[in-house]
Scaffold this motif. Structure first.
Motif, PDB file in Angstrom:
ATOM      1  N   ILE A   1       0.858  -1.148   0.026  1.00 52.70           N
ATOM      2  CA  ILE A   1       0.020   0.031   0.153  1.00 52.70           C
ATOM      3  C   ILE A   1       0.700   1.322   0.359  1.00 52.70           C
ATOM      4  O   ILE A   1       2.130   1.243   0.734  1.00 52.70           O
ATOM      5  N   LEU A   2       0.382   2.296  -1.017  1.00 53.69           N
ATOM      6  CA  LEU A   2       1.314   3.780  -0.877  1.00 53.69           C
ATOM      7  C   LEU A   2       0.261   4.339   0.067  1.00 53.69           C
ATOM      8  O   LEU A   2      -0.841   4.773  -0.198  1.00 53.69           O
ATOM      9  N   ILE A   3       1.409   5.358   0.742  1.00 54.58           N
ATOM     10  CA  ILE A   3       0.028   6.368   1.899  1.00 54.58           C
ATOM     11  C   ILE A   3       1.473   7.405   0.479  1.00 54.58           C
ATOM     12  O   ILE A   3       2.297   7.632   0.604  1.00 54.58           O
ATOM     13  N   SER A   4       0.524   8.543   0.109  1.00 56.88           N
ATOM     14  CA  SER A   4       0.897   9.518  -0.818  1.00 56.88           C
ATOM     15  C   SER A   4       0.475  10.925   0.037  1.00 56.88           C
ATOM     16  O   SER A   4      -0.819  11.439   0.033  1.00 56.88           O
ATOM     17  N   ASP A   5       1.377  11.580   0.629  1.00 58.02           N
ATOM     18  CA  ASP A   5       0.894  12.344   1.798  1.00 58.02           C
ATOM     19  C   ASP A   5       1.186  13.897   0.828  1.00 58.02           C
ATOM     20  O   ASP A   5       2.215  14.166   0.109  1.00 58.02           O
ATOM     21  N   GLU A   6       0.013  14.653   0.307  1.00 61.83           N
ATOM     22  CA  GLU A   6       0.282  15.413  -0.974  1.00 61.83           C
ATOM     23  C   GLU A   6      -0.410  16.913  -0.435  1.00 61.83           C
ATOM     24  O   GLU A   6      -1.079  17.542  -0.998  1.00 61.83           O
ATOM     25  N   VAL A   7      -0.117  17.270   0.822  1.00 63.52           N
ATOM     26  CA  VAL A   7      -0.731  18.313   1.663  1.00 63.52           C
ATOM     27  C   VAL A   7      -0.147  20.137   1.248  1.00 63.52           C
ATOM     28  O   VAL A   7      -0.846  20.112   1.356  1.00 63.52           O
ATOM     29  N   TYR A   8       0.372  19.650   0.537  1.00 60.13           N
ATOM     30  CA  TYR A   8       1.359  20.394  -0.315  1.00 60.13           C
ATOM     31  C   TYR A   8       1.335  21.313  -1.679  1.00 60.13           C
ATOM     32  O   TYR A   8       2.210  21.289  -2.220  1.00 60.13           O
ATOM     33  N   GLU A   9      -0.233  20.192  -2.042  1.00 61.82           N
ATOM     34  CA  GLU A   9       0.070  20.098  -4.241  1.00 61.82           C
ATOM     35  C   GLU A   9      -0.654  21.347  -4.286  1.00 61.82           C
ATOM     36  O   GLU A   9       0.293  21.200  -5.598  1.00 61.82           O
ATOM     37  N   HIS A  10      -0.680  22.153  -3.837  1.00 57.87           N
ATOM     38  CA  HIS A  10      -1.129  23.677  -3.888  1.00 57.87           C
ATOM     39  C   HIS A  10       0.230  24.487  -4.263  1.00 57.87           C
ATOM     40  O   HIS A  10       0.132  25.839  -4.639  1.00 57.87           O
ATOM     41  N   ILE A  11       1.233  24.158  -4.044  1.00 57.40           N
ATOM     42  CA  ILE A  11       1.896  25.402  -3.356  1.00 57.40           C
ATOM     43  C   ILE A  11       3.513  24.448  -4.117  1.00 57.40           C
ATOM     44  O   ILE A  11       4.082  23.784  -3.434  1.00 57.40           O
ATOM     45  N   ILE A  12       3.586  24.592  -5.118  1.00 56.30           N
ATOM     46  CA  ILE A  12       5.038  23.861  -5.913  1.00 56.30           C
ATOM     47  C   ILE A  12       5.434  25.638  -7.147  1.00 56.30           C
ATOM     48  O   ILE A  12       4.534  25.670  -7.316  1.00 56.30           O
ATOM     49  N   PHE A  13       6.511  25.457  -7.276  1.00 54.93           N
ATOM     50  CA  PHE A  13       7.175  26.222  -7.893  1.00 54.93           C
ATOM     51  C   PHE A  13       7.797  25.528  -9.006  1.00 54.93           C
ATOM     52  O   PHE A  13       8.320  24.919  -9.502  1.00 54.93           O
ATOM     53  N   ASP A  14       9.116  27.135  -9.625  1.00 58.38           N
ATOM     54  CA  ASP A  14       9.475  27.484 -10.859  1.00 58.38           C
ATOM     55  C   ASP A  14       8.385  26.403 -11.592  1.00 58.38           C
ATOM     56  O   ASP A  14       9.263  26.446 -12.703  1.00 58.38           O
ATOM     57  N   ASP A  15       7.334  26.766 -12.496  1.00 58.13           N
ATOM     58  CA  ASP A  15       7.183  25.815 -12.762  1.00 58.13           C
ATOM     59  C   ASP A  15       6.700  24.382 -13.196  1.00 58.13           C
ATOM     60  O   ASP A  15       6.345  23.442 -14.058  1.00 58.13           O
ATOM     61  N   GLU A  16       7.391  23.637 -11.757  1.00 60.56           N
ATOM     62  CA  GLU A  16       6.669  22.513 -11.811  1.00 60.56           C
ATOM     63  C   GLU A  16       5.696  21.958 -11.630  1.00 60.56           C
ATOM     64  O   GLU A  16       4.246  22.866 -11.628  1.00 60.56           O
ATOM     65  N   LYS A  17       5.415  20.616 -11.997  1.00 58.55           N
ATOM     66  CA  LYS A  17       4.094  20.269 -11.940  1.00 58.55           C
ATOM     67  C   LYS A  17       4.135  19.431 -10.789  1.00 58.55           C
ATOM     68  O   LYS A  17       4.819  18.394 -11.129  1.00 58.55           O
ATOM     69  N   HIS A  18       3.245  18.777  -9.946  1.00 56.70           N
ATOM     70  CA  HIS A  18       2.890  18.242  -8.993  1.00 56.70           C
ATOM     71  C   HIS A  18       2.647  16.986  -9.061  1.00 56.70           C
ATOM     72  O   HIS A  18       1.381  16.349 -10.157  1.00 56.70           O
ATOM     73  N   GLN A  19       3.375  16.192  -9.486  1.00 58.94           N
ATOM     74  CA  GLN A  19       3.189  14.841  -9.489  1.00 58.94           C
ATOM     75  C   GLN A  19       2.095  13.763  -8.449  1.00 58.94           C
ATOM     76  O   GLN A  19       2.312  12.947  -7.966  1.00 58.94           O
ATOM     77  N   SER A  20       1.408  14.230  -8.843  1.00 61.19           N
ATOM     78  CA  SER A  20       0.346  13.253  -7.783  1.00 61.19           C
ATOM     79  C   SER A  20       0.561  11.773  -7.926  1.00 61.19           C
ATOM     80  O   SER A  20       0.223  11.047  -9.202  1.00 61.19           O
ATOM     81  N   ALA A  21       0.156  10.706  -6.663  1.00 65.07           N
ATOM     82  CA  ALA A  21       0.002   9.468  -7.235  1.00 65.07           C
ATOM     83  C   ALA A  21      -0.887   9.338  -7.672  1.00 65.07           C
ATOM     84  O   ALA A  21      -1.092   8.269  -8.886  1.00 65.07           O
ATOM     85  N   CYS A  22      -2.300   9.868  -7.859  1.00 69.16           N
ATOM     86  CA  CYS A  22      -3.154   9.666  -8.676  1.00 69.16           C
ATOM     87  C   CYS A  22      -3.301   9.342 -10.226  1.00 69.16           C
ATOM     88  O   CYS A  22      -3.961   9.231 -11.290  1.00 69.16           O
ATOM     89  N   PHE A  23      -2.018   9.831 -10.709  1.00 65.42           N
ATOM     90  CA  PHE A  23      -1.113  10.095 -11.822  1.00 65.42           C
ATOM     91  C   PHE A  23      -2.085   9.068 -12.479  1.00 65.42           C
ATOM     92  O   PHE A  23      -1.188   8.518 -13.532  1.00 65.42           O
ATOM     93  N   PHE A  24      -0.351   8.073 -11.750  1.00 64.51           N
ATOM     94  CA  PHE A  24      -0.253   6.740 -12.498  1.00 64.51           C
ATOM     95  C   PHE A  24      -1.073   5.923 -12.463  1.00 64.51           C
ATOM     96  O   PHE A  24      -1.256   5.326 -10.776  1.00 64.51           O
ATOM     97  N   PRO A  25      -1.429   5.573 -12.892  1.00 62.94           N
ATOM     98  CA  PRO A  25      -2.961   4.031 -12.268  1.00 62.94           C
ATOM     99  C   PRO A  25      -2.158   2.746 -11.644  1.00 62.94           C
ATOM    100  O   PRO A  25      -3.343   2.382 -10.880  1.00 62.94           O
ATOM    101  N   ASP A  26      -0.907   2.644 -11.729  1.00 59.58           N
ATOM    102  CA  ASP A  26      -0.568   1.417 -11.163  1.00 59.58           C
ATOM    103  C   ASP A  26      -0.536   1.899  -9.119  1.00 59.58           C
ATOM    104  O   ASP A  26      -1.161   1.404  -8.500  1.00 59.58           O
TER     105      ASP A  26
END
Length: 380
Positions: free
Chosen positions: A193-218
């Motif tokens: 099981i994976l816990i993906s702690d993404e509490v700062y998902e909306h606070i990301i800089f320098d044109d980076e994109k937040h890579q949520s675990a939900c982007f990746f099907p497996d």
């Protein structure tokens, strides 16, 4: 009366220690991660409106359905993926309660849980309380990159769970798409099981994109994605968060959640549901905090601290190795007492308290506070 502690090696958290010291010495508190400015008045008015509209009794155990629906819509907008609001989303008393409940739900004695250090300090105690064993992967300053070969070597038949945190507190770093793809490949074909702690998902800089675990099907199929409204809307004291997971995982989570807190503050849930109807309330957050990060770093660019700009969160790590050879805990305390500025020493989050001579400063502060902080740091 005598008893054996279930957490014999745990004392008062470093956050409490440093904030208490800051209060005692009237120091600027850039240690504990909370803003010193107000939440949006509109959101606070919506809480009052919800109370006056009689949202004052128990919410449904999984949370107010309007809020769960708003969260589902947010995932669809941001990540082009879906979680069913009835069966795959639960509102929690902050992200920490979600994480504790997930661990309590699945970890049995002698199960192993992999965490990445420096790690937020709530993970290991929850693992220990449930009889599990923490397996650490140490990330090194200043870039805190993951050695995925090491991760693969540490996975075995006892590995039950992996916990990631991106953007990561306390380092301010983020997992890249390549990081997530490598993690997905390592976990594929396992029951981990994976816990993906993404509490700062909306606070990301320098044109980076937040890579949520939900982007990746497996990854999504084995993940709890954990989030926090407190971090997003500048109201950490409200303690409202949530987690999302596939139904078969969430069904097990709810069995524990219902006997832990049962449900969460109802008028706040209703207010958040209404507030989320306008995505601009969270879409502008990265720009808001990048301006603060950039201001803070521009103000201290001539200081003796070595700087690697944070990629996410509202924390900036500063390397003081050219200033003193003191242990980071000692230096942080001395700065608080003598220089009137409080920070968090990073060694407390590391394996064996490794001291890389770095401190963590919170820049979720008014510009006035950041200017005052910079004036102090520039004279150290």
């Amino acid at each position: 009366m005598q008893h054996n502690s279930k957490l014999p090696n745990i004392g008062t958290t470093i956050f409490t220690v440093m904030s208490t010291l800051a209060n005692q010495h009237n120091a600027l508190n850039l240690s504990q991660g909370f803003p010193n400015f107000k939440s949006d008045q509109k959101l606070m008015d919506l809480v009052t409106q919800a109370m006056n509209s009689d949202y004052n009794q128990y919410a449904p155990m999984a949370g107010n359905i309007d809020l769960r629906t708003a969260i589902a819509n947010k995932f669809s907008l941001l990540y082009q993926t879906s979680y069913h609001p009835e069966t795959e989303i639960t509102i929690t008393a902050g992200a920490t309660q979600a994480i504790y409940t997930i661990i309590s739900t699945f970890i049995r004695p002698n199960d192993e849980v992999i965490i990445f250090r420096p790690a937020y300090d709530c993970y290991e105690p929850a693992i220990e309380l449930n009889g599990g064993k923490t397996i650490s992967v140490q990330l090194n300053a200043p870039n805190y990159k993951v050695d995925w070969h090491e991760v693969k070597q540490k996975i075995n038949s006892n590995t039950k769970m992996v916990i990631i945190n991106t953007p990561q507190n306390p380092s301010g770093t983020v997992f890249t798409k390549n990081d997530m793809l490598q993690l997905q490949e390592i976990l594929k074909g396992t029951n981990i099981i994976l816990i993906s702690d993404e509490v700062y998902e909306h606070i990301i800089f320098d044109d980076e994109k937040h890579q949520s675990a939900c982007f990746f099907p497996d990854l999504k199929s084995r993940s709890f994605v954990v989030a926090s409204f407190g971090k997003t809307f500048h109201n950490t004291g409200w303690k409202v968060g949530y987690c999302c997971a596939p139904k078969e995982l969430m069904d097990e989570f709810k069995k524990v959640h219902q006997f832990n807190v049962f449900c969460v503050n109802h008028p706040t849930q209703k207010a958040l549901a209404d507030y989320l109807q306008n995505p601009e309330h969270y879409l502008g957050l990265s720009e808001f905090y990048q301006q603060k990060r950039d201001l803070f770093l521009s103000l201290i660019k001539d200081s003796r601290f070595k700087i690697t700009p944070a990629k996410g969160t509202y924390f900036q790590v500063l390397d003081y190795s050219e200033i003193t050879n003191e242990h980071d805990v000692d230096f942080a305390k001395r700065l608080t007492i003598d220089n009137k500025i409080a920070s968090i020493p990073m060694s407390v989050f590391n394996e064996n308290n490794i001291d890389n001579k770095v401190l963590r400063f919170c820049f979720a502060k008014t510009d006035e506070t950041l200017v005052k902080a910079a004036n102090i740091l520039n004279h150290i």
